[in-house]
Design an enzyme around this catalytic site. Structure first.
Site, PDB file in Angstrom:
ATOM      1  N   LYS A 114       0.817  -1.219   0.000  1.00 52.65           N
ATOM      2  CA  LYS A 114       0.000   0.000   0.000  1.00 52.65           C
ATOM      3  C   LYS A 114       0.848   1.266   0.000  1.00 52.65           C
ATOM      4  CE  LYS A 114      -2.158  -1.016   3.829  1.00 52.65           C
ATOM      5  NZ  LYS A 114      -1.679  -2.397   4.075  1.00 52.65           N
ATOM      6  N   THR A 115       1.785   1.329   0.944  1.00 47.92           N
ATOM      7  CA  THR A 115       2.561   2.562   1.090  1.00 47.92           C
ATOM      8  C   THR A 115       3.386   2.849  -0.153  1.00 47.92           C
ATOM      9  OG1 THR A 115       2.668   2.301   3.485  1.00 47.92           O
ATOM     10  CG2 THR A 115       4.309   3.733   2.474  1.00 47.92           C
TER      11      THR A 115
ATOM     12  N   GLU B 121      -3.707   6.148   1.227  1.00 48.23           N
ATOM     13  CA  GLU B 121      -3.494   4.758   1.610  1.00 48.23           C
ATOM     14  C   GLU B 121      -4.668   4.315   2.476  1.00 48.23           C
ATOM     15  OE1 GLU B 121      -0.279   2.134   4.202  1.00 48.23           O
ATOM     16  OE2 GLU B 121       0.390   3.959   3.176  1.00 48.23           O
TER      17      GLU B 121
END
Length: 465
Positions: free
Chosen positions: A126-127, A170
């Protein structure tokens, strides 16, 4: 947080004066920063001071160190992080005053409202994917607002207000709070069992992602290389959702010819062209392709996005270089799930090929959470078997209390390498010396974990020197 009822988010303009309990956290400080830039009056508190606290004060926030009921004064909305306990005096005072109390995710949904929201979800990646998309859009001149779970290397920030129409965020599934978001476009990189202390079993993890996909307004983008994400894509289609897919096994954006090049990665998207990244790993080729899919949906030219991706140099704690000494390169990673460890160790192997061609991979791993260590000890051990030398620290408990019999030794015992190549190091201060004893010129050292293992990188470099 059982005292706090999860409420539907309201527009940021209607939040009034906002107080953040735990304002110094990465996610909380980012939302506070955006609100400050929009002219909202922000106050907050945290257990300790930090650079993030200092930055917020410079932007006009009033931040208290320590928690006290008296800090809840002239406030309309209180935002709480998941780390805040029900016994917190500020939370108690907010309840007493009958104030609007919302979790961080609801505050994020509020600042996203009115923009073209793009949310990046998934058990892993995600990041990095959120950061990649943000940098690529910035390089294209789209100037998005963004809120990332880490810090961009390019700006040093985890969140900021942009002048463009796109808001990139995110989406954190760890506590289910991503179900408060309702993005126009969502990416799901993968769906695997994790955070079982919250969900109970893998089925509930998948069910939560299914509910998240129902909240997507325009388009769901999913990676077909991952069985969980591929299953989610099929489910979303069956429910009438518009879906696009990507992956090396096929999909609307088919990734081919992935190979390491220097410290980076080169790959091709069928029908579009080649892409060069300055970050290693086949998993990052997939992350970049998710970015290409989003940009295509937004109507941005592939050539511009390709140039933007080439400019991405990483996010902090995502295979971040900590330096080199004695012919040994040291990197740091936030990896704390077996799949993440395996992906980063394979990437480390690619880096070794470029760095020396003959070196080895030395893994330093700190398990995060007692529950996760108990659930995944076997899988952690198997993933660490991809390294040549392994040092396992004790568990970083974070929000959890110790569990009898659960320690880093559980993981070390399950690494399928000869005993002399695996060390259990309950004393963190001993790790730089252990690395110096094992590493030799040409090697790559990778520290991994979501805890304070990140502090060891500079110490290891100094010891090697």
């Amino acid at each position: 947080m059982s005292l706090v009822k999860l409420v539907d988010p309201v527009a940021a303009a209607d939040l009034g004066r906002v107080h953040f309990i735990g304002i110094g956290g990465a996610g909380m400080s980012g939302i506070a920063r955006i609100l400050l830039k929009r002219g909202v009056r922000v106050t907050g508190s945290d257990a300790r001071s930090s650079e993030l606290v200092t930055e917020l004060r410079e932007l006009g926030a009033t931040v208290h160190i320590g928690h006290a009921a008296s800090h809840i004064k002239n406030v309309d909305t209180v935002v709480v992080s998941t780390a805040i306990r029900d016994s917190n005096p500020e939370l108690g005072e907010a309840l007493k005053q009958g104030l609007r109390i919302i979790p961080r995710a609801a505050a994020l949904a509020s600042v996203m409202a009115g923009r073209t929201g793009v949310a990046i979800a998934g058990t892993h990646g995600k990041t990095t994917t959120t950061s990649m998309l943000t940098v690529a859009l910035q390089k294209c001149g789209a100037d998005p607002s963004y809120c990332v779970g880490g810090q961009l290397v390019t700006t040093g920030l985890g969140a900021d207000e942009g002048s463009g129409e796109v808001f990139v965020a995110e989406a954190d599934e760890s506590d289910g709070s991503f179900l408060m978001l309702a993005p126009d476009i969502a990416v799901v990189t993968n769906v695997e069992a994790d955070h079982l202390d919250n969900y109970g079993d893998p089925h509930e993890v998948h069910a939560s992602f299914a509910r998240f996909s129902d909240r997507v307004g325009s388009l769901l983008i999913a990676c077909v290389d991952d069985p969980g994400a591929a299953e989610l894509a099929d489910l979303a289609r069956s429910r009438g959702k518009r879906v696009r897919t990507y992956g090396t096994t096929g999909g609307d954006y088919h990734v081919t010819a992935v190979r390491p090049e220097g410290f980076g990665t080169v790959f091709s998207v069928e029908g579009m062209g080649d892409v060069r990244l300055a970050v290693p790993g086949a998993h990052n080729a997939l992350n970049a392709t998710a970015v290409i899919a989003v940009a295509d949906e937004l109507g941005l030219p592939f050539e511009e996005i390709r140039d933007g991706l080439a400019a991405f140099t990483g996010a902090k704690r995502r295979f971040e270089s900590k330096g080199e000494a004695g012919g040994v390169a040291v990197f740091d990673s936030y990896a704390h799930h077996p799949t993440e460890l395996a992906a980063d160790l394979r990437a480390a192997r690619d880096v070794v090929a470029s760095f020396s061609g003959t070196g080895r991979v030395v893994a330093v791993f700190q398990p995060h959470l007692y529950s996760r260590t108990r659930f995944f000890a076997d899988e952690f051990g198997a993933a660490l078997g991809l390294a040549d030398e392994v040092i396992v620290l004790d568990v970083y408990g974070a929000r959890e209390d110790p569990e009898p019999g659960v320690s880093g030794a559980m993981v070390a015992a399950r690494v399928p390498l000869p005993g002399e190549r695996v060390a259990y190091a309950p004393d963190r201060s001993a790790v730089p010396g252990l690395v110096a004893e094992r590493a030799r010129p040409g090697d790559v050292v990778l520290t991994m974990g979501a805890g304070d293992v990140t502090e060891l990188g500079p110490q290891i470099v100094a010891r090697l020197g």
